[in-house]
Design a protein around this motif. Structure first.
Motif, mmCIF file in Angstrom:
data_model
loop_
_atom_site.group_PDB
_atom_site.id
_atom_site.type_symbol
_atom_site.label_atom_id
_atom_site.label_comp_id
_atom_site.label_asym_id
_atom_site.label_seq_id
_atom_site.Cartn_x
_atom_site.Cartn_y
_atom_site.Cartn_z
ATOM 1 N N ASP B 182 54.832 10.076 40.107
ATOM 2 C CA ASP B 182 54.125 11.358 40.224
ATOM 3 C C ASP B 182 52.656 11.163 40.590
ATOM 4 N N ASP B 183 52.174 9.935 40.413
ATOM 5 C CA ASP B 183 50.766 9.628 40.718
ATOM 6 C C ASP B 183 50.550 9.209 42.164
ATOM 7 N N LEU B 184 51.638 8.939 42.882
ATOM 8 C CA LEU B 184 51.488 8.413 44.248
ATOM 9 C C LEU B 184 51.070 9.520 45.201
ATOM 10 N N PRO B 185 50.307 9.162 46.237
ATOM 11 C CA PRO B 185 49.975 10.180 47.243
ATOM 12 C C PRO B 185 51.203 10.527 48.083
ATOM 13 N N GLN B 186 51.147 11.677 48.720
ATOM 14 C CA GLN B 186 52.231 12.111 49.618
ATOM 15 C C GLN B 186 52.486 11.054 50.683
ATOM 16 N N GLY B 187 53.755 10.782 50.944
ATOM 17 C CA GLY B 187 54.087 9.869 52.027
ATOM 18 C C GLY B 187 53.925 8.406 51.686
ATOM 19 N N CYS B 188 53.630 8.114 50.424
ATOM 20 C CA CYS B 188 53.529 6.717 49.973
ATOM 21 C C CYS B 188 54.817 6.325 49.271
ATOM 22 N N LEU B 189 55.348 5.183 49.645
ATOM 23 C CA LEU B 189 56.616 4.722 49.075
ATOM 24 C C LEU B 189 56.350 3.593 48.083
ATOM 25 N N LEU B 190 56.908 3.732 46.877
ATOM 26 C CA LEU B 190 56.837 2.636 45.906
ATOM 27 C C LEU B 190 57.933 1.624 46.208
ATOM 28 N N VAL B 191 57.539 0.370 46.397
ATOM 29 C CA VAL B 191 58.494 -0.731 46.541
ATOM 30 C C VAL B 191 58.661 -1.326 45.162
ATOM 31 N N LEU B 192 59.727 -0.946 44.503
ATOM 32 C CA LEU B 192 59.953 -1.378 43.124
ATOM 33 C C LEU B 192 60.884 -2.588 43.146
ATOM 34 N N ASP B 193 60.302 -3.748 42.960
ATOM 35 C CA ASP B 193 61.053 -5.008 42.996
ATOM 36 C C ASP B 193 61.693 -5.217 41.631
ATOM 37 N N GLN B 194 63.001 -5.114 41.597
ATOM 38 C CA GLN B 194 63.743 -5.259 40.343
ATOM 39 C C GLN B 194 64.580 -6.534 40.337
ATOM 40 N N ALA B 209 66.474 9.095 40.447
ATOM 41 C CA ALA B 209 67.615 9.561 41.250
ATOM 42 C C ALA B 209 67.727 8.693 42.505
ATOM 43 N N ALA B 210 68.974 8.442 42.919
ATOM 44 C CA ALA B 210 69.193 7.567 44.073
ATOM 45 C C ALA B 210 68.592 8.156 45.334
ATOM 46 N N ASP B 211 68.404 9.458 45.371
ATOM 47 C CA ASP B 211 67.863 10.073 46.587
ATOM 48 C C ASP B 211 66.398 10.448 46.443
ATOM 49 N N ASP B 212 65.718 9.858 45.445
ATOM 50 C CA ASP B 212 64.275 10.101 45.303
ATOM 51 C C ASP B 212 63.546 9.434 46.472
ATOM 52 N N PRO B 213 62.859 10.217 47.316
ATOM 53 C CA PRO B 213 62.252 9.624 48.515
ATOM 54 C C PRO B 213 60.947 8.895 48.253
ATOM 55 N N ARG B 214 60.541 8.796 47.002
ATOM 56 C CA ARG B 214 59.240 8.191 46.695
ATOM 57 C C ARG B 214 59.338 6.702 46.374
ATOM 58 N N VAL B 215 60.554 6.202 46.312
ATOM 59 C CA VAL B 215 60.713 4.823 45.828
ATOM 60 C C VAL B 215 61.912 4.162 46.492
ATOM 61 N N ILE B 216 61.782 2.869 46.770
ATOM 62 C CA ILE B 216 62.930 2.045 47.134
ATOM 63 C C ILE B 216 62.999 0.916 46.122
ATOM 64 N N ARG B 217 64.177 0.728 45.563
ATOM 65 C CA ARG B 217 64.371 -0.319 44.556
ATOM 66 C C ARG B 217 65.049 -1.514 45.197
ATOM 67 N N MET B 218 64.498 -2.683 45.000
ATOM 68 C CA MET B 218 65.044 -3.914 45.577
ATOM 69 C C MET B 218 65.690 -4.748 44.464
#
Lengths: 366, 366
Positions: B182-194, B209-218
């Motif tokens: 919720d803190d990220l700016p618009q259009g910024c993607l979190l690369v969450l390395d798991q 959620a799997a379709d949350d456009p703010r994050v990609i989980r690796m």
């Protein structure tokens, strides 16, 4: 929420795939193929020693592969009698082509290839914003003089040529390739795809110094060595060019099991000789099957044969579909007039028996 | 002849390597390591069922892998209870990070990470002309609030965070990661390395959620599943983002044997549970070894432990070198003050016995 925005180059790319794989086709048709003859895989398989080496390495797969692929690089250097510094090990030719384009091509740079040549190269060129210029085939072969002329006219940074060629199986003498190097403009690199080299006559192998800065040669363990699924190949080039890949490659990207398999496959020269002989026999058999069905197999220096249907692309596309309906996976050239042909991979007798049975039925469907 | 000219971005890159591999270090020292504890590999190994599946698949390696990794993707979708369209299969996290940067970053775009976080991500960002902005660790952990603030300040397109963290082993509650989105700016993607997720407490797993456009989980099969050398991992993201990779990925790049191994490894939940328990026991053992030598093991939610030497980076670097001289491969954080630590991978008892014997001698060398 605003939708995701890709960077400009990928944003402008189509969501295309260079090839639809046979597993996808099988799922679409709801049944497995009876013969897998479309991807120029080597159904004669890798050396049993390579299989054994991979099976043994599976127990060590918890370790990352050697990031330098040292042992394989040294073995190739000895085998080719060149310096290891002239050799790049990569994740197959497809992967190395992507890295090469990234290393050499800025958006807008000119690249030359043949109309109907390897689409995965074109996919990478488009993927990095390069501008493709295409030259037609001549007599069902790539045309080195026309390619070089177009490279000069466009100031191309890369020009692609496969020798032997895919999808036609045709080839040029090595001397023709050597002469082509002298025709290239300054600063243009020939991407010489030698994926099928081991199947070709010795005269098709150009004499090129390992440190010649005008050319990079791409080779693979996917075809003659039978390791397509392992994703491992190599390139030969001037050491400064090869060193350039260190700046961008995925250093730990080569599979450890593939490294072990390739090393063992390279060492088993007898197996390779046997595969090449069996491929040659399969080419002859494909020629006979073509003749029996009123078609003509073109001469091939590869592990596949382009069969001229004597008709046009519409007919050939129908024949590919009809063969698929009969459970036989084949592919075909994409561009006229080569698309009058279908392309069939060499394979063991049992697979070619199934083809021989299915082909008359497929033709009858049309 | 003019020397070869690379494209501008790679031409400006240094010829650096994110990590020197243990095989290279062994060749430099002229002897194999007695214990391989530096690359966070999983010496407990993959499921025997995965090894058996890979050994069986070696006989089919003449076939290219399924370009869609269909079966693995479907199995992961069932396992995660999400749509297959939210899953990308790739050649390990390293490979997927490179593709992601290429997909999202144009030259000059801002990217945020932590000073001392995963260098291979930085390597890819530099490799595509992105501009890295770095935030310091706070209390030996990545700092989600500071990362998000820097992303807002720089208009970053990507922000990288590993949870649990490498190289420190620290972790945040999932709720902290959710709040960060919720803190990220618009259009910024979190690369969450798991990469280390399976070793972490359940509370460290954010509900996303799997379709949350703010994050990609690796995620990867390299760590808990023990398949580092197979080069296979997956990402979870919004389907439009996942589909974007189709434009640029190497479609036939995933090794066929790796596909079979990952599928079997995923299915063997008992083996995974056992590995996680053995890793936890090894963490405790590493804590005891540290204490016995007057050092402190930091809490870890991974398969490695950062051990605080109580001294500085010069001392720690000396200790890593002294351990290497004793035949023990370990690594360490690159940046102060975290570089007061050395980082040691969890491993079977015999390897930790060798470490326990070598560590006092290594300390005595300093």
């Amino acid at each position: 929420m605003t939708p995701l925005r890709f960077a400009p180059i990928p944003a402008a790319l189509p969501a295309t795939v260079p090839f639809v794989g046979p597993e996808t086709l099988q799922r679409q048709r709801g049944a497995p193929f009876a013969a897998r003859l479309g991807a120029n895989e080597n159904g004669f398989g890798p050396s049993p020693r390579a299989v054994a080496a991979m099976q043994a390495e599976a127990g060590r797969v918890w370790q990352y592969g050697d990031s330098t692929s040292h042992d394989l690089r040294e073995a190739l250097a000895r085998h080719l009698d060149i310096a290891p510094a002239s050799i790049l090990i990569g994740e197959g030719i497809d992967g190395m082509l992507g890295l090469l384009v990234r290393l050499m091509i800025a958006p807008g740079d000119a690249v030359v290839t043949s109309e109907g040549a390897y689409p995965t190269f074109n996919y990478h060129v488009a993927g990095f914003g390069g501008v493709l210029h295409k030259v037609p085939y001549r007599d069902d072969a790539e045309d080195p003089r026309a390619l070089a002329a177009r490279a000069r006219a466009t100031g191309a940074r890369l020009v692609y040529l496969a020798n032997p060629d895919n999808p036609m199986g045709s080839w040029h003498d090595g001397a023709v390739i050597q002469a082509m190097l002298d025709d290239l403009p300054q600063g243009c690199l020939l991407v010489l795809d030698q994926a099928y080299l081991e199947f070709a006559p010795a005269t098709a192998v150009p004499g090129i110094a390992a440190d010649d800065p005008r050319v990079i040669r791409m080779r693979t363990f996917s075809k003659a060595y039978g390791l397509a699924g392992a994703r491992i190949g190599y390139a030969i080039g001037e050491p400064g060019l090869i060193a350039g890949f260190e700046r961008i490659r995925n250093h730990f990207g080569v599979n450890r099991i593939a490294q072990a398999g390739a090393l063992a496959a390279l060492a088993d020269r007898d197996w390779l000789t046997g595969v090449v002989a069996r491929v040659a026999a399969a080419r002859d058999r494909l020629g006979a099957i073509a003749r029996d069905n009123g078609m003509v197999a073109l001469a091939s220096a590869t592990n596949f044969v382009a069969i001229d249907t004597g008709r046009d692309g519409i007919f050939a596309r129908g024949l590919v579909a009809a063969l698929e309906a009969e459970g036989i996976f084949v592919r075909m050239p994409a561009v006229a007039p080569q698309d009058r042909c279908i392309r069939i991979s060499c394979a063991p007798e049992a697979d070619l028996d199934r083809l021989a049975e299915a082909l008359p039925r497929a033709l009858a469907r049309l």
